[in-house]
Design an enzyme around this catalytic site. Structure first.
Site, PDB file in Angstrom:
ATOM      1  CG  ASP A   1      21.715   2.790  59.247  1.00  0.00           C
ATOM      2  OD1 ASP A   1      20.559   3.165  59.491  1.00  0.00           O
ATOM      3  OD2 ASP A   1      22.698   3.172  59.907  1.00  0.00           O
TER       4      ASP A   1
ATOM      5  CD  GLU B   1      17.066   3.457  60.167  1.00  0.00           C
ATOM      6  OE1 GLU B   1      18.171   4.013  60.182  1.00  0.00           O
ATOM      7  OE2 GLU B   1      16.409   3.232  61.211  1.00  0.00           O
TER       8      GLU B   1
ATOM      9  CG  HIS C   1      21.023   6.878  58.738  1.00  0.00           C
ATOM     10  ND1 HIS C   1      20.334   6.425  59.833  1.00  0.00           N
ATOM     11  CD2 HIS C   1      20.681   8.198  58.593  1.00  0.00           C
ATOM     12  CE1 HIS C   1      19.611   7.421  60.336  1.00  0.00           C
ATOM     13  NE2 HIS C   1      19.797   8.487  59.603  1.00  0.00           N
TER      14      HIS C   1
ATOM     15  CE1 TYR D   1      26.827   5.281  59.008  1.00  0.00           C
ATOM     16  CE2 TYR D   1      25.388   3.561  58.149  1.00  0.00           C
ATOM     17  CZ  TYR D   1      25.726   4.454  59.148  1.00  0.00           C
ATOM     18  OH  TYR D   1      24.963   4.525  60.278  1.00  0.00           O
TER      19      TYR D   1
ATOM     20  CD  GLU E   1      16.334   2.380  65.016  1.00  0.00           C
ATOM     21  OE1 GLU E   1      17.196   3.252  64.850  1.00  0.00           O
ATOM     22  OE2 GLU E   1      15.455   2.112  64.189  1.00  0.00           O
TER      23      GLU E   1
ATOM     24  CD  GLU F   1      19.432   5.552  63.835  1.00  0.00           C
ATOM     25  OE1 GLU F   1      18.358   5.002  64.117  1.00  0.00           O
ATOM     26  OE2 GLU F   1      19.995   5.407  62.738  1.00  0.00           O
TER      27      GLU F   1
ATOM     28  CG  HIS G   1      14.771   6.029  63.570  1.00  0.00           C
ATOM     29  ND1 HIS G   1      15.879   5.686  62.838  1.00  0.00           N
ATOM     30  CD2 HIS G   1      14.167   7.035  62.890  1.00  0.00           C
ATOM     31  CE1 HIS G   1      15.945   6.465  61.757  1.00  0.00           C
ATOM     32  NE2 HIS G   1      14.916   7.286  61.772  1.00  0.00           N
TER      33      HIS G   1
HETATM   34 FE   LIG Z   1      17.238   3.955  62.915  1.00  0.00          FE
HETATM   35 FE   LIG Z   2      19.976   4.515  60.915  1.00  0.00          FE
END
Ligand SMILES: [Fe+2]
Ligand SMILES: [Fe+2]
Length: 341
Positions: free
Chosen positions: A89, A120, A123, A127, A185, A219, A222
């Protein structure tokens, strides 16, 4: 060589029909009253409807699970899977904004690339929330992209195609980067995702799996974005799709299947119930076939889906019983159908 678009271009008289995916001469004003690539604007709305925030996922039980409930192998797998996602990411955020978007000359497509880059980045934050909430191995997980040789080799390979575009921006390196995006992806994330779902299916790390569901829902858009870019380019610039380029792309997919299958083995170490080497490999082959056929290329493996439960398990729409989070359904603003785009 291809040129970056101008960010201020008052002398342009480009009409909406003259818009190009790249190689156009846009004013760089977001004139969204006129749209050439309708799929892009449709996708923008789906992406907005998918909005979510990582802090809203309840991670309290995961902390206990991580310290008391996971086997040593599950812990190692969790750390490795997370470290890989952190890398990808981060790479994607920068790649989209600094590498791909500067060459894209349609405002409605710039719009969704910016949104994708934001997602992204979101994301990456999720994490951080996961790592913080388990509050163990924090620095180790964040250092693994440097210290873990397997991960390093995988990342070197992934970054390579994007690097090619960075040092030598041509029509074909840009197109190859778009296919590389489909691989990243659509294939590289999935061993990691399946690992988290497998843990959750046995009742462990349910918050983490919920976070992964939100991420995976993004995703999917994406994948659609780049699938549509490639399919639109086929009509707009058919001369780019030479036999040599397609051969190269197919080899990229084959190598990705090898790399991701090996990675799946590395995170599961043959010690995760329900996720054997054979299953991982077949799943990756199945995904590769799916991504290829979506852009009009032949399936390479004719693999069947070996873990169909993952599809229902990862989908909000099929989580009607709502057994993970009280607020899940608030986010489920409608399903997405690949065939609508
Ligand atoms: Fe993505
Ligand atoms: Fe992502």
């Amino acid at each position: 060589m291809i040129n970056r678009k101008k960010i201020y271009n008052p002398s342009s008289q480009e009409s909406v029909n003259e818009r190009r995916i790249f190689g156009g001469n846009p004013t760089s004003i977001f004139e969204l009253n006129k749209i050439k690539y309708q799929w892009a604007y449709n996708l923008w709305k789906v992406m907005l409807a998918n909005s979510w925030f990582p802090e809203e996922v309840n991670m309290t039980q995961d902390k206990r699970d991580y310290s008391d409930g996971l086997t040593p192998e599950e812990k190692i797998g969790y750390d490795r899977a997370l470290a890989q996602l952190i890398f990808m990411d981060s790479l994607q955020t920068n790649n989209l904004i600094d590498n791909v978007n500067p060459y894209v000359t349609s405002p409605e497509i710039n719009l969704i690339l910016v949104r994708q880059a934001f997602e992204e980045a979101l994301h990456s934050q999720s994490y951080a929330v996961m790592v913080e909430s388990i509050s163990a191995n924090t620095d180790e997980i964040y250092e693994m992209w440097r210290t873990d040789i397997q991960l390093r080799n995988k990342n070197d390979y992934i970054a390579n195609v994007y690097e090619e575009l960075a040092v030598n921006p041509t029509e074909s390196t840009l197109l190859k980067a778009m296919f590389a995006n489909q691989i990243l992806e659509g294939i590289y994330f999935y061993s990691g995702f399946a690992f988290f779902y497998t843990l959750a299916r046995s009742g462990k790390m349910l918050g983490s799996a919920q976070m992964i569901r939100f991420i995976q829902r993004d995703e999917v858009t994406h994948l659609l974005l780049f699938q549509n870019l490639i399919n639109s380019l086929k009509k707009e610039m058919p001369h780019l799709f030479t036999k040599d380029l397609i051969d190269e792309v197919i080899e990229m997919f084959r190598e990705a299947v090898r790399v991701e299958s090996a990675w799946g083995d590395y995170i599961t170490q043959g010690r995760i119930l329900g996720l054997t080497s054979e299953i991982i490999h077949e799943y990756i082959c199945y995904l590769a076939d799916n991504r290829l056929t979506r852009v009009g290329l032949p399936a390479l493996y004719n693999a069947r889906h070996p873990i169909k439960w993952v599809d229902a398990f990862s989908s909000f729409n099929e989580q009607k019983t709502n057994f993970f989070e009280g607020n899940v359904t608030n986010y489920a603003k409608g399903s997405i159908n690949f065939d609508d785009f």
